[in-house]
Each structure stands twice: as structure tokens, then as C-alpha cells.
Motif scaffolding. Sequence first.
Motif, PDB file in Angstrom:
ATOM      1  N   MET A   1       0.732  -1.214   0.045  1.00 16.22           N
ATOM      2  CA  MET A   1       0.020  -0.012   0.124  1.00 16.22           C
ATOM      3  C   MET A   1       0.849   1.200   0.043  1.00 16.22           C
ATOM      4  O   MET A   1       1.856   1.144   0.576  1.00 16.22           O
ATOM      5  CB  MET A   1      -0.797   0.042   1.345  1.00 16.22           C
ATOM      6  CG  MET A   1      -2.167  -0.093   1.023  1.00 16.22           C
ATOM      7  SD  MET A   1      -3.509   0.261   2.170  1.00 16.22           S
ATOM      8  CE  MET A   1      -4.783   0.631   1.597  1.00 16.22           C
ATOM      9  N   SER A   2       0.396   2.065  -0.654  1.00 13.68           N
ATOM     10  CA  SER A   2       1.368   3.620  -0.717  1.00 13.68           C
ATOM     11  C   SER A   2       1.003   4.557   0.279  1.00 13.68           C
ATOM     12  O   SER A   2       1.340   5.434   0.290  1.00 13.68           O
ATOM     13  CB  SER A   2       0.926   4.138  -2.278  1.00 13.68           C
ATOM     14  OG  SER A   2      -0.295   4.588  -2.036  1.00 13.68           O
TER      15      SER A   2
ATOM     16  N   GLU B   1       0.049   4.569   5.031  1.00  9.11           N
ATOM     17  CA  GLU B   1       0.236   3.691   6.164  1.00  9.11           C
ATOM     18  C   GLU B   1      -1.495   3.812   6.679  1.00  9.11           C
ATOM     19  O   GLU B   1      -2.043   4.875   6.840  1.00  9.11           O
ATOM     20  CB  GLU B   1       0.981   4.436   7.372  1.00  9.11           C
ATOM     21  CG  GLU B   1       0.988   3.531   8.488  1.00  9.11           C
ATOM     22  CD  GLU B   1       1.560   4.501   9.648  1.00  9.11           C
ATOM     23  OE1 GLU B   1       1.368   3.880  10.690  1.00  9.11           O
ATOM     24  OE2 GLU B   1       2.158   5.525   9.507  1.00  9.11           O
ATOM     25  N   LEU B   2      -1.983   2.456   6.574  1.00  6.81           N
ATOM     26  CA  LEU B   2      -3.232   2.453   7.205  1.00  6.81           C
ATOM     27  C   LEU B   2      -3.500   2.700   8.852  1.00  6.81           C
ATOM     28  O   LEU B   2      -3.213   1.554   9.540  1.00  6.81           O
ATOM     29  CB  LEU B   2      -3.919   1.210   6.710  1.00  6.81           C
ATOM     30  CG  LEU B   2      -5.662   1.176   6.844  1.00  6.81           C
ATOM     31  CD1 LEU B   2      -6.163   2.219   6.064  1.00  6.81           C
ATOM     32  CD2 LEU B   2      -5.963  -0.473   6.671  1.00  6.81           C
TER      33      LEU B   2
ATOM     34  N   TYR C   1      -5.822  13.121  -0.579  1.00  5.56           N
ATOM     35  CA  TYR C   1      -5.144  11.744  -1.033  1.00  5.56           C
ATOM     36  C   TYR C   1      -4.995  11.639  -2.484  1.00  5.56           C
ATOM     37  O   TYR C   1      -5.877  12.330  -3.060  1.00  5.56           O
ATOM     38  CB  TYR C   1      -5.934  10.692  -0.470  1.00  5.56           C
ATOM     39  CG  TYR C   1      -5.954  10.572   1.054  1.00  5.56           C
ATOM     40  CD1 TYR C   1      -4.979   9.942   1.559  1.00  5.56           C
ATOM     41  CD2 TYR C   1      -7.093  10.922   1.701  1.00  5.56           C
ATOM     42  CE1 TYR C   1      -4.859   9.596   3.084  1.00  5.56           C
ATOM     43  CE2 TYR C   1      -7.233  10.813   3.462  1.00  5.56           C
ATOM     44  CZ  TYR C   1      -6.130  10.222   3.932  1.00  5.56           C
ATOM     45  OH  TYR C   1      -5.875   9.938   5.359  1.00  5.56           O
TER      46      TYR C   1
ATOM     47  N   GLN D   1      -4.054   7.312  -6.454  1.00  7.32           N
ATOM     48  CA  GLN D   1      -3.622   5.747  -6.167  1.00  7.32           C
ATOM     49  C   GLN D   1      -4.231   5.376  -4.709  1.00  7.32           C
ATOM     50  O   GLN D   1      -4.629   4.305  -4.495  1.00  7.32           O
ATOM     51  CB  GLN D   1      -2.066   5.756  -6.232  1.00  7.32           C
ATOM     52  CG  GLN D   1      -1.759   4.266  -6.431  1.00  7.32           C
ATOM     53  CD  GLN D   1      -0.043   4.000  -6.227  1.00  7.32           C
ATOM     54  OE1 GLN D   1       0.474   4.878  -6.305  1.00  7.32           O
ATOM     55  NE2 GLN D   1       0.282   2.838  -5.748  1.00  7.32           N
ATOM     56  N   GLN D   2      -3.810   6.284  -3.886  1.00  8.93           N
ATOM     57  CA  GLN D   2      -4.175   6.162  -2.594  1.00  8.93           C
ATOM     58  C   GLN D   2      -5.606   5.849  -2.333  1.00  8.93           C
ATOM     59  O   GLN D   2      -6.022   4.955  -1.680  1.00  8.93           O
ATOM     60  CB  GLN D   2      -3.663   7.361  -1.628  1.00  8.93           C
ATOM     61  CG  GLN D   2      -2.093   7.200  -1.343  1.00  8.93           C
ATOM     62  CD  GLN D   2      -1.765   8.648  -0.684  1.00  8.93           C
ATOM     63  OE1 GLN D   2      -2.426   9.661  -0.731  1.00  8.93           O
ATOM     64  NE2 GLN D   2      -0.585   8.545   0.008  1.00  8.93           N
TER      65      GLN D   2
ATOM     66  N   GLU E   1      -6.538   2.508  -3.372  1.00  7.88           N
ATOM     67  CA  GLU E   1      -6.166   1.414  -2.695  1.00  7.88           C
ATOM     68  C   GLU E   1      -7.201   1.440  -1.680  1.00  7.88           C
ATOM     69  O   GLU E   1      -7.658   0.370  -1.169  1.00  7.88           O
ATOM     70  CB  GLU E   1      -4.748   1.693  -2.286  1.00  7.88           C
ATOM     71  CG  GLU E   1      -3.713   1.416  -3.236  1.00  7.88           C
ATOM     72  CD  GLU E   1      -2.042   1.772  -2.713  1.00  7.88           C
ATOM     73  OE1 GLU E   1      -1.276   1.624  -3.497  1.00  7.88           O
ATOM     74  OE2 GLU E   1      -2.246   2.244  -1.733  1.00  7.88           O
ATOM     75  N   LEU E   2      -7.409   2.666  -1.038  1.00  9.57           N
ATOM     76  CA  LEU E   2      -8.161   2.649   0.222  1.00  9.57           C
ATOM     77  C   LEU E   2      -9.545   2.231  -0.121  1.00  9.57           C
ATOM     78  O   LEU E   2     -10.040   1.365   0.779  1.00  9.57           O
ATOM     79  CB  LEU E   2      -8.335   3.856   0.795  1.00  9.57           C
ATOM     80  CG  LEU E   2      -7.142   4.384   1.368  1.00  9.57           C
ATOM     81  CD1 LEU E   2      -6.895   5.878   1.765  1.00  9.57           C
ATOM     82  CD2 LEU E   2      -6.493   3.493   2.631  1.00  9.57           C
TER      83      LEU E   2
ATOM     84  N   ASP F   1     -10.546   0.257  -2.488  1.00  8.94           N
ATOM     85  CA  ASP F   1     -10.756  -1.214  -2.733  1.00  8.94           C
ATOM     86  C   ASP F   1     -10.556  -1.949  -1.444  1.00  8.94           C
ATOM     87  O   ASP F   1     -11.429  -3.150  -1.483  1.00  8.94           O
ATOM     88  CB  ASP F   1      -9.209  -1.446  -3.540  1.00  8.94           C
ATOM     89  CG  ASP F   1      -9.398  -1.848  -4.991  1.00  8.94           C
ATOM     90  OD1 ASP F   1     -10.394  -1.792  -5.471  1.00  8.94           O
ATOM     91  OD2 ASP F   1      -8.502  -2.440  -5.351  1.00  8.94           O
ATOM     92  N   LEU F   2      -9.907  -1.576  -0.580  1.00  9.37           N
ATOM     93  CA  LEU F   2      -9.847  -2.384   0.654  1.00  9.37           C
ATOM     94  C   LEU F   2     -11.135  -2.346   1.423  1.00  9.37           C
ATOM     95  O   LEU F   2     -11.735  -3.317   1.801  1.00  9.37           O
ATOM     96  CB  LEU F   2      -8.815  -1.616   1.704  1.00  9.37           C
ATOM     97  CG  LEU F   2      -8.540  -2.273   2.802  1.00  9.37           C
ATOM     98  CD1 LEU F   2      -7.700  -3.582   2.646  1.00  9.37           C
ATOM     99  CD2 LEU F   2      -7.518  -1.637   3.607  1.00  9.37           C
TER     100      LEU F   2
ATOM    101  N   ARG G   1      -7.702  -6.041   9.817  1.00 12.51           N
ATOM    102  CA  ARG G   1      -6.806  -4.833  10.265  1.00 12.51           C
ATOM    103  C   ARG G   1      -7.490  -4.245  11.775  1.00 12.51           C
ATOM    104  O   ARG G   1      -6.788  -3.868  12.402  1.00 12.51           O
ATOM    105  CB  ARG G   1      -6.628  -3.820   9.097  1.00 12.51           C
ATOM    106  CG  ARG G   1      -5.835  -4.268   7.957  1.00 12.51           C
ATOM    107  CD  ARG G   1      -4.388  -4.743   8.327  1.00 12.51           C
ATOM    108  NE  ARG G   1      -3.710  -3.794   8.833  1.00 12.51           N
ATOM    109  CZ  ARG G   1      -2.865  -2.939   7.690  1.00 12.51           C
ATOM    110  NH1 ARG G   1      -3.093  -3.214   6.319  1.00 12.51           N
ATOM    111  NH2 ARG G   1      -2.249  -1.680   8.167  1.00 12.51           N
TER     112      ARG G   1
END
Length: 362
Positions: free
Chosen positions: A1-2, A4-5, A35, A38-39, A42-43, A45-46, A57
Motif C-alpha cells: 500500500m502506498s 500507512e493505514l 489523498y 492511487q491512495q 487502494e483505500l 478497494d480495501l 486490520r
Amino acid sequence: MSIELYRDLAQWLFDRYEEGQPRQVVEQLLLDQGYSDQQVSELTDLAYRKTNQLRDRLDSFDHYAEQQSIERRKQPFAVCAPLVIDPGRNTIDADHGAARISFRSTRPYVVVLDHFLTDGECDDLIALAENRLTRALVVDRKTGGDFLDDRRTSENLILEVYQDALCRRIEDRIAKITGVPVEHGESLQIMRYGVGAEYQPHQDFFSADINGEAVHFQNGGNRVATLVMYLNDVESGGSTIFPHAGLEVFPQKGSAVYFAYTDEDGRNDELAFHGGSPVIAGEKWIASKWLRENPTPWGQLGLERHGPTAIQASDPSGSTPVESKPVNSKPVNSKPVAKKAATKRVRKKALPKTDKPSDPKQ
Ligand SMILES: O=C(O)CCC(=O)C(=O)O
Ligand SMILES: [Fe+2]
């Protein structure tokens, strides 16, 4: 991931998903927050495609937080103002002879000392205060001022640090036995409880979350410990109670109860919640002393006016020469009288963070 979650972000994503927000709406909100594309991809998507991973998580975050909290709770509560006790002895030597340790508990940190004062000193303290008592007050949690409260129905007289030879002797003794320098003390207070009078359970330390209490930090930081000296035998009632700990100390002329409630990490001990139970028969006389993290205006004023202390507070053996919210004695808004290099034996790391005292405090 680009990216930090971190926990809050994971929870926020999960909450939006659970609310049934369309993915595009969440994407737009994230873009608005700055954001990158890309971020955001990714977020979301999650949240929308790999929801189980997001749940895992969150569970691991919760597990970690729980572990941390367990660890914190497990840490020993090491008071920052422990008595200077030689482990090989049941007594502590002082100028008047020896005080005898008759009870000790580590949480709450309570030590009962017999023969802390001589009979003569008890009588002299009572004589000093008799006919000069006024109704004791408590701290107003809003303003920091004082007011009359039914939860504290004793009468008191607030003395001046080192005001005479008797006070000097007792204050030096307190410093020597507690290890807390005279400068860190508030003034001695003599109190009388008649039949029915009491001091309902409270904490003596001030809460940083309560304006009217936090204002008192300016007078030497927070309180760290209290010494209550019993000046007479009470016919019935009048014990000092620690209701959360199930402890009860009965007054006995000349004995004292010491309790310390701040640990080295600045935490306050809720088990130190205490009070003076109602006197059932007779009367109860005590002298009490609140001790603080740092030099107080009262301590400094006493030393300025009545001469320096001879107590070297760093002397734990006590065998060589040693140096130790009476809010209504006023210095709340006054500046410390003099900046002196105080000899500190109060061990602390931070200003105590406080619990929530729901109590009448003076
Ligand atoms: O009267 C007692 O036994 C307790 C007094 C007290 O709580 C105090 O002086 O802070
Ligand atoms: Fe108290």
C-alpha cells in the motif's frame, strides 16, 4: 500500500462502507482530503472489495490496543513520595524518638505510624487551635475558590509553615520521615470534628480536567501525598476510610496515617479515594499536611519569614541533620515568594494526569 493505514483511517473507511455509502462518494471525500488517486483507489478497494482484510486490520488494531491497556494496568504503581523506610526495621528514627510502623499497604500506598507525635505535641497543637477555628471549606471545581459544603463539616485553622518552634519541629519531622522537603508542603492544618461531623470521601489531588482544580497547579504542582496526624483518641467513629480499598484507620492519639497517590509516571491512584467518617461520640482532632511535587508558596514563605530549614532532604537514613487545598490560605493567584533551589526528594516524571474526583476537596 502506498499509504500507512492507521487505525482511525481504517475505522473511518469501514464505517462509510457499513453505512452503505456509494464507493464514488467515499472516493470523492478522500480526494477532497488530499489523498492521491492511487491512495484513494487502494483505500476504497480495501473497503469495498477486500472488506474482510479491512476487518482483520481493525481487529488487530483492537487487539493491540487491548494488550497495551493490559500492560499499562499491569505496571506497578510506584508512588513518587514513598516514606524513607529502612526494610530491616519496624521503626523510623526521628527527633522525638522513633515512630513505629504499624501498618503498610502498597496500593493504595498507606502507612500508619504510631508515635508520630508525642502526647504533649498533640495537646499543644489542640491548644493552639482551640477558640480559633472556623468552618472548613472546599475547593470550587469551577472557579478554584473556596466554599462551604455539607460534605466537609469539620472546623479548621490553617497555620503558617514554621510559624513557631512547635510547627518547625513537626514540619521538620514530616520532611525527615516522608522525604518530602519542607518547601513542598502546604501549611499544617488543625481540624476538629464534632459529633456527626465528617469529610466525605474525596481525592486530595487536583484534576487537570477541572478548571477550578487545575488552577491550583500553579502553587507547587499537584499534591502527591497527605499526612493525617491524630491528636486525640476518639470515643466512637471518626476513622479515616479508603472505601475503594476497604481500609479503615482508627484515630489514636499521636499516630498518623500517610498516603501517597501519585506515581512516578504522573498517574493518580483512584484507590487513594478517602474520607473522614462521621464522629459518633466524642470529638476528633487532627493535624493534616498536604505535600506537593514542587516548592509551594506556603513552604517558601515560611522559610523566608521564619528562617531556613536544617533538614537535608536527601538524607534517607535520617540519622544526620535533616532539612521537608488549604486553599483558603490564599496563594492560588499569588506568585511563589522566592525562587530557591529546593532539595527535591519527590520523584516524579510528569505532572499527574488525573482521574475524576467527584469530591469535596480542600
Ligand atoms: O479526617 C480524616 O480522617 C481525613 C482528612 C482528610 O481527608 C484530609 O485532611 O485531606
Ligand atoms: Fe483528604
